[in-house]
Structure formats: C-alpha cells, structure tokens
Design an enzyme around this catalytic site. Structure first.
Site, PDB file in Angstrom:
ATOM      1  N   ALA B 129      52.288   4.069   8.526  1.00  0.00           N
ATOM      2  CA  ALA B 129      52.670   5.259   7.759  1.00  0.00           C
ATOM      3  C   ALA B 129      53.581   4.872   6.603  1.00  0.00           C
ATOM      4  N   ARG B 242      65.806   9.460  -5.918  1.00  0.00           N
ATOM      5  CA  ARG B 242      64.874   8.779  -6.829  1.00  0.00           C
ATOM      6  C   ARG B 242      65.503   8.380  -8.160  1.00  0.00           C
ATOM      7  N   GLN B 336      57.327 -13.020 -21.816  1.00  0.00           N
ATOM      8  CA  GLN B 336      56.496 -13.398 -22.965  1.00  0.00           C
ATOM      9  C   GLN B 336      57.364 -13.910 -24.119  1.00  0.00           C
ATOM     10  N   ILE B 337      58.454 -13.227 -24.382  1.00  0.00           N
ATOM     11  CA  ILE B 337      59.338 -13.620 -25.489  1.00  0.00           C
ATOM     12  C   ILE B 337      59.959 -14.989 -25.238  1.00  0.00           C
ATOM     13  N   GLU B 363      60.315   4.148  -2.200  1.00  0.00           N
ATOM     14  CA  GLU B 363      60.689   5.569  -2.331  1.00  0.00           C
ATOM     15  C   GLU B 363      59.530   6.369  -2.921  1.00  0.00           C
ATOM     16  N   GLY B 364      58.360   5.984  -2.493  1.00  0.00           N
ATOM     17  CA  GLY B 364      57.134   6.624  -2.968  1.00  0.00           C
ATOM     18  C   GLY B 364      56.550   5.823  -4.110  1.00  0.00           C
TER      19      GLY B 364
HETATM   20  C1  FAD Z   1      61.089  -4.252  -0.336  1.00  0.00           C
HETATM   21  C2  FAD Z   1      60.801  -2.933   0.321  1.00  0.00           C
HETATM   22  C3  FAD Z   1      61.858  -2.153   0.747  1.00  0.00           C
HETATM   23  C4  FAD Z   1      61.605  -0.926   1.364  1.00  0.00           C
HETATM   24  N1  FAD Z   1      62.652  -0.192   1.854  1.00  0.00           N
HETATM   25  C5  FAD Z   1      62.388   0.927   2.590  1.00  0.00           C
HETATM   26  C6  FAD Z   1      63.454   1.640   3.217  1.00  0.00           C
HETATM   27  O1  FAD Z   1      64.645   1.309   3.064  1.00  0.00           O
HETATM   28  N2  FAD Z   1      63.144   2.712   3.989  1.00  0.00           N
HETATM   29  C7  FAD Z   1      61.870   3.123   4.165  1.00  0.00           C
HETATM   30  O2  FAD Z   1      61.644   4.084   4.892  1.00  0.00           O
HETATM   31  N3  FAD Z   1      60.830   2.461   3.577  1.00  0.00           N
HETATM   32  C8  FAD Z   1      61.064   1.389   2.791  1.00  0.00           C
HETATM   33  N4  FAD Z   1      60.016   0.712   2.205  1.00  0.00           N
HETATM   34  C9  FAD Z   1      58.661   1.217   2.347  1.00  0.00           C
HETATM   35  C10 FAD Z   1      58.126   1.855   1.084  1.00  0.00           C
HETATM   36  O3  FAD Z   1      58.699   3.097   0.842  1.00  0.00           O
HETATM   37  C11 FAD Z   1      56.603   1.908   1.200  1.00  0.00           C
HETATM   38  O4  FAD Z   1      56.151   0.597   1.033  1.00  0.00           O
HETATM   39  C12 FAD Z   1      55.961   2.834   0.207  1.00  0.00           C
HETATM   40  O5  FAD Z   1      56.233   4.154   0.521  1.00  0.00           O
HETATM   41  C13 FAD Z   1      54.439   2.636   0.133  1.00  0.00           C
HETATM   42  O6  FAD Z   1      53.856   2.657   1.401  1.00  0.00           O
HETATM   43  P1  FAD Z   1      52.861   1.462   1.837  1.00  0.00           P
HETATM   44  O7  FAD Z   1      53.507   0.213   1.473  1.00  0.00           O
HETATM   45  O8  FAD Z   1      52.505   1.660   3.245  1.00  0.00           O
HETATM   46  O9  FAD Z   1      51.610   1.629   0.922  1.00  0.00           O
HETATM   47  P2  FAD Z   1      50.324   2.571   1.175  1.00  0.00           P
HETATM   48  O10 FAD Z   1      50.767   3.941   1.453  1.00  0.00           O
HETATM   49  O11 FAD Z   1      49.414   1.908   2.135  1.00  0.00           O
HETATM   50  O12 FAD Z   1      49.690   2.552  -0.269  1.00  0.00           O
HETATM   51  C14 FAD Z   1      48.800   1.537  -0.713  1.00  0.00           C
HETATM   52  C15 FAD Z   1      48.284   1.920  -2.093  1.00  0.00           C
HETATM   53  O13 FAD Z   1      47.555   3.159  -1.987  1.00  0.00           O
HETATM   54  C16 FAD Z   1      48.071   4.105  -2.873  1.00  0.00           C
HETATM   55  N5  FAD Z   1      47.984   5.437  -2.271  1.00  0.00           N
HETATM   56  C17 FAD Z   1      48.312   5.802  -1.016  1.00  0.00           C
HETATM   57  N6  FAD Z   1      48.092   7.115  -0.847  1.00  0.00           N
HETATM   58  C18 FAD Z   1      47.623   7.588  -2.034  1.00  0.00           C
HETATM   59  C19 FAD Z   1      47.224   8.879  -2.504  1.00  0.00           C
HETATM   60  N7  FAD Z   1      47.296   9.943  -1.712  1.00  0.00           N
HETATM   61  N8  FAD Z   1      46.818   8.982  -3.802  1.00  0.00           N
HETATM   62  C20 FAD Z   1      46.771   7.903  -4.598  1.00  0.00           C
HETATM   63  N9  FAD Z   1      47.108   6.682  -4.199  1.00  0.00           N
HETATM   64  C21 FAD Z   1      47.557   6.520  -2.939  1.00  0.00           C
HETATM   65  C22 FAD Z   1      49.506   3.704  -3.079  1.00  0.00           C
HETATM   66  O14 FAD Z   1      50.010   4.224  -4.301  1.00  0.00           O
HETATM   67  C23 FAD Z   1      49.377   2.203  -3.094  1.00  0.00           C
HETATM   68  O15 FAD Z   1      49.006   1.788  -4.371  1.00  0.00           O
HETATM   69  C24 FAD Z   1      60.258  -0.495   1.540  1.00  0.00           C
HETATM   70  C25 FAD Z   1      59.210  -1.267   1.076  1.00  0.00           C
HETATM   71  C26 FAD Z   1      59.466  -2.478   0.463  1.00  0.00           C
HETATM   72  C27 FAD Z   1      58.333  -3.301  -0.011  1.00  0.00           C
HETATM   73  C1  FAD Z   2      53.384 -23.745 -16.429  1.00  0.00           C
HETATM   74  C2  FAD Z   2      53.202 -24.321 -17.811  1.00  0.00           C
HETATM   75  C3  FAD Z   2      52.328 -25.346 -18.006  1.00  0.00           C
HETATM   76  C4  FAD Z   2      52.144 -25.912 -19.268  1.00  0.00           C
HETATM   77  N1  FAD Z   2      51.313 -26.962 -19.427  1.00  0.00           N
HETATM   78  C5  FAD Z   2      51.229 -27.585 -20.632  1.00  0.00           C
HETATM   79  C6  FAD Z   2      50.410 -28.757 -20.795  1.00  0.00           C
HETATM   80  O1  FAD Z   2      49.730 -29.198 -19.884  1.00  0.00           O
HETATM   81  N2  FAD Z   2      50.391 -29.359 -22.022  1.00  0.00           N
HETATM   82  C7  FAD Z   2      51.127 -28.899 -23.065  1.00  0.00           C
HETATM   83  O2  FAD Z   2      51.106 -29.493 -24.133  1.00  0.00           O
HETATM   84  N3  FAD Z   2      51.909 -27.790 -22.930  1.00  0.00           N
HETATM   85  C8  FAD Z   2      51.959 -27.136 -21.750  1.00  0.00           C
HETATM   86  N4  FAD Z   2      52.753 -26.014 -21.615  1.00  0.00           N
HETATM   87  C9  FAD Z   2      53.471 -25.489 -22.773  1.00  0.00           C
HETATM   88  C10 FAD Z   2      52.836 -24.183 -23.333  1.00  0.00           C
HETATM   89  O3  FAD Z   2      51.633 -24.432 -24.020  1.00  0.00           O
HETATM   90  C11 FAD Z   2      53.895 -23.520 -24.232  1.00  0.00           C
HETATM   91  O4  FAD Z   2      54.858 -22.967 -23.342  1.00  0.00           O
HETATM   92  C12 FAD Z   2      53.329 -22.447 -25.160  1.00  0.00           C
HETATM   93  O5  FAD Z   2      52.570 -23.054 -26.190  1.00  0.00           O
HETATM   94  C13 FAD Z   2      54.380 -21.610 -25.800  1.00  0.00           C
HETATM   95  O6  FAD Z   2      55.393 -22.369 -26.383  1.00  0.00           O
HETATM   96  P1  FAD Z   2      56.909 -22.132 -26.030  1.00  0.00           P
HETATM   97  O7  FAD Z   2      57.010 -21.955 -24.589  1.00  0.00           O
HETATM   98  O8  FAD Z   2      57.715 -23.157 -26.675  1.00  0.00           O
HETATM   99  O9  FAD Z   2      57.218 -20.706 -26.659  1.00  0.00           O
HETATM  100  P2  FAD Z   2      57.658 -20.399 -28.148  1.00  0.00           P
HETATM  101  O10 FAD Z   2      56.724 -21.026 -29.086  1.00  0.00           O
HETATM  102  O11 FAD Z   2      59.098 -20.662 -28.288  1.00  0.00           O
HETATM  103  O12 FAD Z   2      57.408 -18.848 -28.205  1.00  0.00           O
HETATM  104  C14 FAD Z   2      58.372 -17.905 -27.795  1.00  0.00           C
HETATM  105  C15 FAD Z   2      57.856 -16.529 -28.161  1.00  0.00           C
HETATM  106  O13 FAD Z   2      57.786 -16.409 -29.570  1.00  0.00           O
HETATM  107  C16 FAD Z   2      56.475 -16.029 -29.967  1.00  0.00           C
HETATM  108  N5  FAD Z   2      56.179 -16.659 -31.236  1.00  0.00           N
HETATM  109  C17 FAD Z   2      56.353 -17.958 -31.609  1.00  0.00           C
HETATM  110  N6  FAD Z   2      55.964 -18.136 -32.842  1.00  0.00           N
HETATM  111  C18 FAD Z   2      55.508 -16.948 -33.317  1.00  0.00           C
HETATM  112  C19 FAD Z   2      54.975 -16.481 -34.542  1.00  0.00           C
HETATM  113  N7  FAD Z   2      54.812 -17.305 -35.574  1.00  0.00           N
HETATM  114  N8  FAD Z   2      54.609 -15.193 -34.648  1.00  0.00           N
HETATM  115  C20 FAD Z   2      54.762 -14.355 -33.607  1.00  0.00           C
HETATM  116  N9  FAD Z   2      55.289 -14.737 -32.417  1.00  0.00           N
HETATM  117  C21 FAD Z   2      55.654 -16.016 -32.279  1.00  0.00           C
HETATM  118  C22 FAD Z   2      55.578 -16.518 -28.847  1.00  0.00           C
HETATM  119  O14 FAD Z   2      54.366 -15.798 -28.796  1.00  0.00           O
HETATM  120  C23 FAD Z   2      56.452 -16.248 -27.634  1.00  0.00           C
HETATM  121  O15 FAD Z   2      56.366 -14.901 -27.281  1.00  0.00           O
HETATM  122  C24 FAD Z   2      52.887 -25.430 -20.372  1.00  0.00           C
HETATM  123  C25 FAD Z   2      53.775 -24.354 -20.167  1.00  0.00           C
HETATM  124  C26 FAD Z   2      53.931 -23.818 -18.904  1.00  0.00           C
HETATM  125  C27 FAD Z   2      54.895 -22.697 -18.737  1.00  0.00           C
END
Ligand code: FAD
Ligand code: FAD
Lengths: 260, 385
Positions: B129, B242, B336-337, B363-364
C-alpha cells in the site's frame, strides 16, 4: 553572578585605506564584531552553561552605529547591553578608553567577572584588558585558554605562557582575557537572535560616567602621527594544474625556499 | 524577491543559513557516502532552536506556522536535502498530534520534539500500500484498555532514530476508508521493532527503515483522533506537510543554482568564461525563474494554511508538484552546466540530482498530486454549478 563582556566594533581590516593626510580611513569598510570578542562572549556562555542564573551584559564604547554589533554579540545569548557613547570618546588612546570602560564597570557596580577578547583586529594593541584591570585595581588573568572551574565567588583558569600555562585562581571580582583555545564560538540560536532584538540597550555618556574634560582625543598620550601602507614584499605564487602535480610543485617550492 | 517575512521568519532564515553553511555543508559528502545518520547535524539544528519553529509557544515552540517551517527546511536543504529531512520528517510526525492530539498527548509529545531532544516519524506506507494508502493491511485489535498492533510499515523516514511514531492501522476493515485509526507509538514499546534499513539512491543522510509490529500492545490513550478517523488524520497531515516537501525541493534546487552560477563564472572554455555563452545563460535564467515561481507558490500555500482557512489540499499539492518537478529539472541542468565535473562525486551537484528525485515520489507521487488537484478542480466546478 554578573558577567560583563567588553566587545568592540571594528572595521573589516581588509577594507581599510590610508588617506592623503596619512590617516587610517575605515569609512568604506564594513564593520563587524571584533572576532576575538566572539571568544569573550563564548567564554561567558560557557560559564552560564555551568551557572545557569549567571547574567551576561555586553558593553561597548563606540558610536551610535554600534547597535548592530551589540545585537550580533547578544544573539549568541546575553541579557543586557550598555553602549558608552559620547563625542568626547572618539579617537581616544588605550589609556583613556580603558578609563572610560573602568568608570562604566564601576557604575554597573555588580560585575563579578569582566571578560575581554585578548586583542582587537584593528589597532591590535592588546592593552585594554590589563589597563582596565589596573584602573579598577582588580586582579587580572590574561590569555586564558581554559576556565577550569568557576563558582559563585571565584574562578580558576589556565593562563597561557610561552612554554605552557599557569593555573591561576582568583576571587571575584576579576578580569580575564581569553584566546581562541577556549573553544569555537557557538552559532547564534533563534531564541538568542529574537532575544537580541528585544534587549534594551542602555546608553551612558561622559556625564553619566562622572567624567569631565580629562577624556578627550587631545588628552591622549598616544597619537597616530602617520600610517603607511606596507609595500607587498613577496608575491604569492599560484600553482595550476591537476592536484597531484600541484602538490608536487608546491612541495618543491617549499624545499627550494628552504622551508622544508 | 521580497516576501515580506516577519522579523522572526527573517531570523529563522539567517540562523538556518548559518547552520547550513557552517554545520551541514562540511559534512554532507561524508554522510552521503556512509549513509549513517548525521547526529552532529541534528545537534546543530537543535541548538539553533530550529526544530520548534512551527510549534505554538505553549508546547515549547517558537510560535510560528507552516511558513516558518518552510523557510527553515528550504535553507537547510540548500546545503543537504538528506540532513534537512530529519527535521521535516519530525514535523510530519508532530503535525498530526498538533491537529488531532488530546491536550495530554500534546503536552506529552510535542515539547520534546519542539526542542529537538526527540525526533518523530510518520508511518502509513506498507509493502502493498503506497499511493493507495487505503490498501493498508496492518491491524489494531481492541483488547481491554489496549490495542494490539500487527503489521509492517515500509520506508519510514526517521525510522529507528525517532522516539515518537504516528502510525495508521486498520481497526475495522469492513468499514473500508472509515476503518482505519491513528496511533502514537513510542520507541521501546514491547512488540515494536525495526526491520530493514534501506539503501537509497539519494537523501542518503536520512534514515529510511521498516517498522515491525508484532503483538505490540499500546494503551488506548495512544489513539490519535477518533476510531475510524485514521485516513482523515493522514490526509489532513499531508495537506499541512506537503509545503514542507516543496521547501525541501526548493532548497535543493536553490543550492544547485548557487553552485551552478559560481561554477559557470569560473570555468573557462574557448578562452572565455562559460557563463558568457548564451546557451548557458538561458539555462541559468530558466533555473532561477522556475525556482522563484515555486518559492512564490510554496510560500503562498503555506500562508493559506497559516491563515487558518479550512481546506487547502489543492494549493498544498500544487506547491509540492511544482517545486519537486522544478528541483529535478534544475539539478539535472546543474550537472549539465558542470559538464564532466558535474558527473563526478568531487562536486556536489550529482548528489543534488539524486536527492531531488525523492521529492517527486514521497508524501504522494506527483501523479497522485495531479489527481488531488484535478479532483479538487472538479469538486469546485460542481459547487459553482
Ligand atoms: C526515501 C523514502 C522515504 C519515505 N518515507 C515515508 C515515511 O516517512 N512515511 C510513509 O508513510 N511513507 C514513506 N515513504 C513511502 C512513500 O510515500 C511512497 O513510496 C509513495 O507514496 C509511493 O508509493 P509506492 O512507492 O508504493 O508507489 P506506487 O503506489 O506503487 O506507485 C508506482 C507508480 O504508479 C503511479 N501510480 C500509482 N497509483 C496511480 C494512480 N492512481 N494514477 C496514476 N499513477 C499512479 C505512481 O505515481 C508511481 O509512479 C517513503 C518512500 C521513500 C522512497
Ligand atoms: C564518465 C566520463 C567519461 C569520459 N570519457 C572520456 C573519454 O573516454 N575520452 C575523452 O577524451 N573524454 C572523456 N570524457 C570527457 C567528456 O567528453 C567531457 O566531459 C565533455 O566533452 C565536456 O567537457 P567538460 O566536462 O570539460 O565540460 P565543459 O566544456 O567545461 O562544459 C561545461 C558546460 O558549458 C557548456 N559549454 C561549453 N562551451 C560552450 C559553448 N561554446 N556554448 C554553449 N555551451 C558551452 C557545456 O555544454 C556544459 O554544459 C569523459 C567524461 C566523463 C564524465
């Protein structure tokens, strides 16, 4: 038990400048509670933690602008505040400043302990606490790093020395000055902050303290002839790059400079 | 934007901001990694008097309302949405006692939560539930002066770390939605224990635990509200609480924007600060605008509640829906930034993205919020016609 805490409103020292006449200007600087005085307030609170009915009163000599600093000191927890303000109190040397404070402590009358920070970040003289105790003819324990015990009538504290500390016990009344080692100041609490807004700040001027023409800037023994800005002697170095390389370069620089 | 807060609300903001910066920020990565409970941060929030901001003075609080709670939770969440939840979930446990408690219950339980000496929790969810809270199967059976509780509550925030638990059990299954009853259960009550500690994607500094009731005997004085009012207690509680989730989301989003602005200014590519590229500027502008919109709605919903107006489920749901969706979008954009750095654990934004997700679920879920909003719209239409 009554505790008086002396605090000072100081300019943020990074923002002061020297004007064309060679005098220090803090007109454009933001003003803050002297950071060393936060330790004085903290020490008072530590005593209050042990003796809950202890009353803490904040006292400062300064212009009317000091209210904000007083309230910020009060926000850590304080019961009352006194502002010593008079045109004649401007630009006094330490002798006359401590004289004004001493008159205020006497007028307050009931203080068991006066607590000061050991220095202020602006003038950095370290002179007010010992001079204040001397004017009052009270015992003093300076550079306190720990209060070991406090009762309704005496205090036992560790006074820092060059090679350790002396354990000094004094009956009340007593003046202590504290250093950082007493412990980081606690954060202001919401109750403290709200209370700080409500506390009435009493203001005492020269006449209220029974002082006459003997306190005036021109009567000061010490006058600041001229300030000079220290020329920067060494340029800092900035190392850039990835952390491991930066650390390596930094260590090498320390070795080159024979620091390590 | 100026929201014309009271002097006390401004003080709450300042104090909470200082706790966030000085106490929470330095330790958030550590607790995110270890998933241990951050008692040192709880101590900081307690010493700052933040646990009682929304509680009347006669029960040891600071006399504010839901807006005061919202302000505190927002500021704390700017540093860590997991740590702040220990305070927000305590409010979720206390609010039903404020709303439905007898004078004795209020005097007994509220002051120690207002001071932060004890944490509270609220438990309704069960393995079968979630959204359908009406489907709970845990039972409370009358036995002389007592009720015997049996069943399991799942994913309860502040589970095990809290001392006071507000929970809902079925007393009269045949009565359906009128067959549930709320109870206050203290930690240490025989038959009440803690099961699984859940390992989570985000808000890892928050404890999420299973509550297990096995023939747990609670005195009748622990019944909260009337017999059969259990779901009403839960729904009214959620209506009040909420905006607290909205505030958590808002704080997380604001924290992500704060980080993004600083980073965008400092980071250079193509010989310029990346903040000079229009593509990024537009992202930053959108982030700030959506955050301000959710803040305005959340504060307005909180004020509606504090004004004593009778029903506000729609506004309350809207604040949670908008703020949590904004938080998810803003934190994703923050990563992303930061580019590749944003994806790395050395920087705080990937954690913010993980933390934001829960605000769309608990909380829903946001689907349920939309249902609540739509049902209320249709109800209002019926009333008008
Ligand atoms: C980290 C964490 C902390 C929490 N803390 C608390 C707490 O302190 N106390 C507490 O009582 N609970 C707590 N919860 C539970 C939380 O409130 C529930 O997870 C939440 O209400 C969703 O229920 P469910 O996970 O069973 O998802 P489900 O109800 O199984 O939903 C699964 C998916 O179906 C969708 N869905 C379900 N019914 C409908 C519908 N009628 N229409 C459209 N879409 C629907 C949902 O939006 C969701 O995308 C916690 C959960 C987490 C993960
Ligand atoms: C898990 C992981 C694996 C990777 N593996 C490889 C690899 O195998 N080989 C490799 O060479 N590199 C690798 N990379 C590096 C990856 O390609 C770079 O992270 C990526 O090119 C972005 O560069 P940056 O992180 O320096 O971001 P930045 O260039 O600093 O960008 C920061 C932000 O500014 C924006 N931005 C930058 N310039 C402009 C512009 N002119 N106009 C508008 N927006 C701009 C970007 O879109 C981004 O939102 C890896 C990175 C990760 C996280």
């Amino acid at each position: 038990m009554e505790i008086l805490v002396c605090v000072k409103r100081v300019p943020n020292t990074g923002q002061t400048s020297v004007d064309s006449s060679g005098q220090l200007s803090s007109a454009n600087a933001q003003h803050i509670l002297n950071p060393y005085d936060e330790y004085a307030v903290e020490q008072a609170l530590q005593i209050k933690d042990q003796i809950p009915d202890a009353k803490i009163t904040i006292i400062t000599m300064g212009s009317a602008d000091s209210e904000e600093v007083i309230r910020s000191a009060l926000s850590f927890g304080g019961d009352g505040a006194i502002l010593l303000s008079d045109p004649a109190f401007e630009n006094l040397d330490t002798f006359h400043t401590s004289l004004v404070l001493a008159k205020a402590v006497e007028k307050f009358g009931k203080a068991d302990v006066v607590i000061c920070g050991n220095k202020a970040i602006d003038a950095d003289t370290w002179q007010i606490p010992p001079q204040l105790a001397a004017h009052l003819n009270w015992p003093q324990i300076l550079f306190v790093k720990k209060v070991e015990a406090v009762s309704g009538e005496s205090i036992k504290a560790q006074r820092t020395t060059d090679d350790g500390y002396d354990l000094v016990e004094s009956q009340f009344p007593v003046l202590i000055s504290v250093i950082k080692e007493i412990g980081e100041p606690r954060l202001p609490s919401l109750k403290g902050k709200m209370n700080a807004k409500k506390v009435q700040i009493e203001t005492w001027d020269k006449a209220a303290l029974g002082l006459g023409d003997e306190v005036a800037a021109e009567k000061s023994f010490v006058k600041m002839a001229k300030y000079d800005k220290l020329e920067k002697s060494i340029d800092g170095k900035v190392f850039e790059g990835e952390a491991p390389q930066v650390v390596e370069q930094f260590l090498k620089a320390l070795e080159d400079d024979k620091v390590l | 934007m100026n929201y014309f807060l009271t002097e006390q609300q401004e003080a709450i903001q300042e104090v909470a901001r200082q706790v966030a910066n000085d106490v929470i920020k330095p330790i958030r990565a550590k607790y995110d990694e270890s998933a241990e409970f951050p008692w040192e941060a709880v101590k900081g929030m307690k010493e700052a008097d933040l646990f009682g901001v929304y509680i009347p003075e006669e029960y040891g609080g600071m006399g504010g309302g839901i807006l005061d709670l919202v302000i505190a939770v927002e500021e704390l969440s700017r540093a860590c949405g997991g740590v702040s939840l220990s305070l927000a979930a305590t409010a979720l446990g206390v609010i039903p006692i404020m709303l439905y408690g007898t004078e004795e219950q209020k005097k007994k339980y509220i002051p120690e939560c207002a001071s932060g000496d004890k944490l509270a929790a609220f438990g309704i969810t069960e393995p079968t539930a979630g959204s359908d809270a009406g489907g709970i199967i845990s039972t409370a059976t009358e036995d002389g002066d007592h009720f015997i509780l049996n069943g399991t509550k799942q994913w309860i925030t502040n589970g095990e770390v809290a001392e006071v638990y507000t929970t809902v059990f079925m007393t009269d299954r045949q009565k359906g939605a009128r067959g549930a009853t709320a109870f206050i259960v203290e930690k240490g009550t025989p038959g009440f224990s803690f099961g699984k500690h859940y390992d989570k994607m985000g808000i890892r500094a928050s404890a999420t635990t299973e509550l297990v009731f096995e023939d747990c005997k609670v005195p009748k004085e622990n019944m909260l509200g009337k017999r059969g009012q259990g779901f009403m207690v839960a729904m009214k509680t959620f209506d009040h609480a909420r905006p607290g989730v909205a505030a958590q989301a808002l704080g997380i989003a604001q924290g992500a924007l704060d980080e993004s602005l600083r980073y965008a200014k400092d980071r250079k590519q193509f010989g310029k600060s990346i903040s000079s590229f229009q593509g990024l500027q537009f992202m930053l502008a959108d982030m700030a605008t959506y955050i301000e919109a959710s803040r305005a709605l959340t504060y307005a919903a909180a004020k509606a509640i504090d004004s004593g107006q009778d029903r506000f489920p729609k506004e309350s749901s809207m604040s949670k829906l908008l703020s949590s969706d904004v938080a998810m979008k803003v934190t994703t954009d923050a990563v992303q930034i930061f580019g590749g750095y944003g994806y790395m654990k050395e920087y705080p934004v990937e954690k913010m993205m993980r933390d934001a997700k829960i605000t769309q679920i608990y909380e829903g879920t946001n689907q349920i919020q939309r249902s609540v909003i739509a049902q209320n719209l249709l109800k209002e239409l019926l009333k008008k016609s």
